[in-house]
Design a protein around this motif. Structure first.
Motif, PDB file in Angstrom:
ATOM      1  N   TYR A   1       0.714  -1.116  -0.043  1.00 15.78           N
ATOM      2  CA  TYR A   1       0.016  -0.120  -0.057  1.00 15.78           C
ATOM      3  C   TYR A   1       0.876   1.127   0.028  1.00 15.78           C
ATOM      4  O   TYR A   1       0.652   2.166  -0.591  1.00 15.78           O
ATOM      5  CB  TYR A   1      -1.012   0.021   1.247  1.00 15.78           C
ATOM      6  CG  TYR A   1      -1.867   1.135   1.336  1.00 15.78           C
ATOM      7  CD1 TYR A   1      -3.057   1.478   0.413  1.00 15.78           C
ATOM      8  CD2 TYR A   1      -1.544   2.240   2.138  1.00 15.78           C
ATOM      9  CE1 TYR A   1      -3.747   2.246   0.557  1.00 15.78           C
ATOM     10  CE2 TYR A   1      -2.428   3.245   2.267  1.00 15.78           C
ATOM     11  CZ  TYR A   1      -3.561   3.330   1.251  1.00 15.78           C
ATOM     12  OH  TYR A   1      -4.292   4.623   1.467  1.00 15.78           O
ATOM     13  N   SER A   2       1.809   1.185   0.773  1.00 17.99           N
ATOM     14  CA  SER A   2       2.782   2.455   0.891  1.00 17.99           C
ATOM     15  C   SER A   2       3.468   2.600  -0.289  1.00 17.99           C
ATOM     16  O   SER A   2       3.761   3.747  -0.868  1.00 17.99           O
ATOM     17  CB  SER A   2       3.594   2.523   2.088  1.00 17.99           C
ATOM     18  OG  SER A   2       4.421   1.368   1.917  1.00 17.99           O
ATOM     19  N   ILE A   3       3.944   1.432  -0.901  1.00 19.08           N
ATOM     20  CA  ILE A   3       4.598   1.605  -2.464  1.00 19.08           C
ATOM     21  C   ILE A   3       3.630   2.061  -3.270  1.00 19.08           C
ATOM     22  O   ILE A   3       4.081   2.909  -4.282  1.00 19.08           O
ATOM     23  CB  ILE A   3       5.067   0.187  -2.576  1.00 19.08           C
ATOM     24  CG1 ILE A   3       6.220  -0.327  -1.569  1.00 19.08           C
ATOM     25  CG2 ILE A   3       5.704  -0.057  -3.971  1.00 19.08           C
ATOM     26  CD1 ILE A   3       6.634  -1.666  -1.765  1.00 19.08           C
ATOM     27  N   GLY A   4       2.510   1.623  -3.179  1.00 18.70           N
ATOM     28  CA  GLY A   4       1.315   2.097  -4.030  1.00 18.70           C
ATOM     29  C   GLY A   4       1.234   3.442  -4.108  1.00 18.70           C
ATOM     30  O   GLY A   4       1.223   4.278  -4.963  1.00 18.70           O
ATOM     31  N   GLN A   5       1.107   4.148  -2.580  1.00 17.69           N
ATOM     32  CA  GLN A   5       1.180   5.581  -2.555  1.00 17.69           C
ATOM     33  C   GLN A   5       2.128   6.420  -3.370  1.00 17.69           C
ATOM     34  O   GLN A   5       2.100   7.322  -3.837  1.00 17.69           O
ATOM     35  CB  GLN A   5       0.781   5.833  -1.152  1.00 17.69           C
ATOM     36  CG  GLN A   5      -0.271   5.514  -0.522  1.00 17.69           C
ATOM     37  CD  GLN A   5      -1.414   6.268  -0.940  1.00 17.69           C
ATOM     38  OE1 GLN A   5      -1.315   7.204  -1.788  1.00 17.69           O
ATOM     39  NE2 GLN A   5      -2.514   5.699  -0.576  1.00 17.69           N
ATOM     40  N   GLN A   6       3.370   5.771  -3.133  1.00 17.07           N
ATOM     41  CA  GLN A   6       4.434   6.449  -3.812  1.00 17.07           C
ATOM     42  C   GLN A   6       4.530   6.587  -5.237  1.00 17.07           C
ATOM     43  O   GLN A   6       4.804   7.461  -6.076  1.00 17.07           O
ATOM     44  CB  GLN A   6       5.862   5.813  -3.310  1.00 17.07           C
ATOM     45  CG  GLN A   6       6.091   5.905  -1.819  1.00 17.07           C
ATOM     46  CD  GLN A   6       7.267   5.234  -1.667  1.00 17.07           C
ATOM     47  OE1 GLN A   6       7.901   4.468  -2.142  1.00 17.07           O
ATOM     48  NE2 GLN A   6       7.629   5.416  -0.332  1.00 17.07           N
ATOM     49  N   VAL A   7       4.133   5.374  -5.822  1.00 20.16           N
ATOM     50  CA  VAL A   7       3.895   5.042  -7.638  1.00 20.16           C
ATOM     51  C   VAL A   7       2.845   6.049  -8.032  1.00 20.16           C
ATOM     52  O   VAL A   7       3.092   6.873  -9.068  1.00 20.16           O
ATOM     53  CB  VAL A   7       3.472   3.680  -7.757  1.00 20.16           C
ATOM     54  CG1 VAL A   7       3.281   3.641  -9.002  1.00 20.16           C
ATOM     55  CG2 VAL A   7       4.620   2.859  -7.453  1.00 20.16           C
ATOM     56  N   ALA A   8       1.517   6.228  -7.152  1.00 20.61           N
ATOM     57  CA  ALA A   8       0.413   6.981  -7.350  1.00 20.61           C
ATOM     58  C   ALA A   8       0.992   8.568  -7.568  1.00 20.61           C
ATOM     59  O   ALA A   8       0.639   9.160  -8.252  1.00 20.61           O
ATOM     60  CB  ALA A   8      -0.779   6.828  -6.556  1.00 20.61           C
ATOM     61  N   ASP A   9       1.781   8.828  -6.400  1.00 20.03           N
ATOM     62  CA  ASP A   9       2.276  10.191  -6.494  1.00 20.03           C
ATOM     63  C   ASP A   9       3.091  10.483  -7.511  1.00 20.03           C
ATOM     64  O   ASP A   9       3.302  11.668  -8.301  1.00 20.03           O
ATOM     65  CB  ASP A   9       2.948  10.315  -5.309  1.00 20.03           C
ATOM     66  CG  ASP A   9       2.073  10.576  -3.846  1.00 20.03           C
ATOM     67  OD1 ASP A   9       0.806  10.506  -3.943  1.00 20.03           O
ATOM     68  OD2 ASP A   9       2.665  10.371  -2.747  1.00 20.03           O
ATOM     69  N   GLN A  10       3.952   9.662  -8.199  1.00 22.73           N
ATOM     70  CA  GLN A  10       4.945   9.843  -9.223  1.00 22.73           C
ATOM     71  C   GLN A  10       4.067   9.886 -10.531  1.00 22.73           C
ATOM     72  O   GLN A  10       4.566  10.662 -11.333  1.00 22.73           O
ATOM     73  CB  GLN A  10       5.861   8.761  -9.310  1.00 22.73           C
ATOM     74  CG  GLN A  10       6.978   8.308  -8.396  1.00 22.73           C
ATOM     75  CD  GLN A  10       7.735   7.142  -8.214  1.00 22.73           C
ATOM     76  OE1 GLN A  10       7.438   6.282  -8.914  1.00 22.73           O
ATOM     77  NE2 GLN A  10       8.693   7.041  -7.320  1.00 22.73           N
ATOM     78  N   HIS A  11       3.122   9.213 -10.717  1.00 23.79           N
ATOM     79  CA  HIS A  11       2.427   9.184 -11.949  1.00 23.79           C
ATOM     80  C   HIS A  11       1.170  10.739 -11.760  1.00 23.79           C
ATOM     81  O   HIS A  11       0.530  10.644 -12.882  1.00 23.79           O
ATOM     82  CB  HIS A  11       1.356   8.186 -12.149  1.00 23.79           C
ATOM     83  CG  HIS A  11       2.405   7.006 -12.587  1.00 23.79           C
ATOM     84  ND1 HIS A  11       3.346   6.136 -11.881  1.00 23.79           N
ATOM     85  CD2 HIS A  11       2.825   6.633 -14.016  1.00 23.79           C
ATOM     86  CE1 HIS A  11       3.925   5.205 -12.481  1.00 23.79           C
ATOM     87  NE2 HIS A  11       3.791   5.532 -13.931  1.00 23.79           N
ATOM     88  N   GLY A  12       0.974  11.008 -10.747  1.00 25.79           N
ATOM     89  CA  GLY A  12       0.016  12.199 -10.570  1.00 25.79           C
ATOM     90  C   GLY A  12      -1.413  11.526 -10.537  1.00 25.79           C
ATOM     91  O   GLY A  12      -2.085  12.278 -11.006  1.00 25.79           O
ATOM     92  N   GLY A  13      -1.571  10.380 -10.070  1.00 27.77           N
ATOM     93  CA  GLY A  13      -3.061   9.841  -9.943  1.00 27.77           C
ATOM     94  C   GLY A  13      -3.400   9.357  -8.752  1.00 27.77           C
ATOM     95  O   GLY A  13      -2.505   9.949  -7.578  1.00 27.77           O
TER      96      GLY A  13
END
Length: 97
Positions: free
Chosen positions: A45-57
């Motif tokens: 989940y925390s990895i997913g939050q970081q990826v979402a921030d990187q993609h702007g989604g």
């Protein structure tokens, strides 16, 4: 018909309660023996939050999977589109370690 309904409702309530109890017992953490170190699973989940921030989604899903003998996180991000279009779905596979 009324009697069947009056029997069925409490029975279903009991089954649901047992299911919730069994789930909470199975999910309870096991204590480590003295001197033993427990390795925690990757927090997808925390990895997913970081990826979402990187993609702007926004994070839609984050799940752990096993691919080729390695533990990976499968991250699904919804990236907003322009001009009122539907958001794009971006799926990213990231190593869990």
């Amino acid at each position: 018909m009324k009697t069947l309904r009056s029997i069925f409702r409490p029975a279903m309530s009991a089954v649901c309660a047992l299911g919730l109890f069994a789930t909470s017992v199975a999910a309870a953490p096991m204590p480590a023996a003295e001197g033993e170190i427990l390795v925690a699973a990757a927090d997808c989940y925390s990895i997913g939050q970081q990826v979402a921030d990187q993609h702007g989604g926004t994070l839609a899903r984050a799940s752990e999977s096993n691919q080729g003998g390695q533990s990976v996180c499968v991250i699904v991000v919804l990236v907003p589109a322009k001009d009122g279009q539907r958001p794009r779905r971006v799926e990213v596979v990231v190593p869990a370690n």
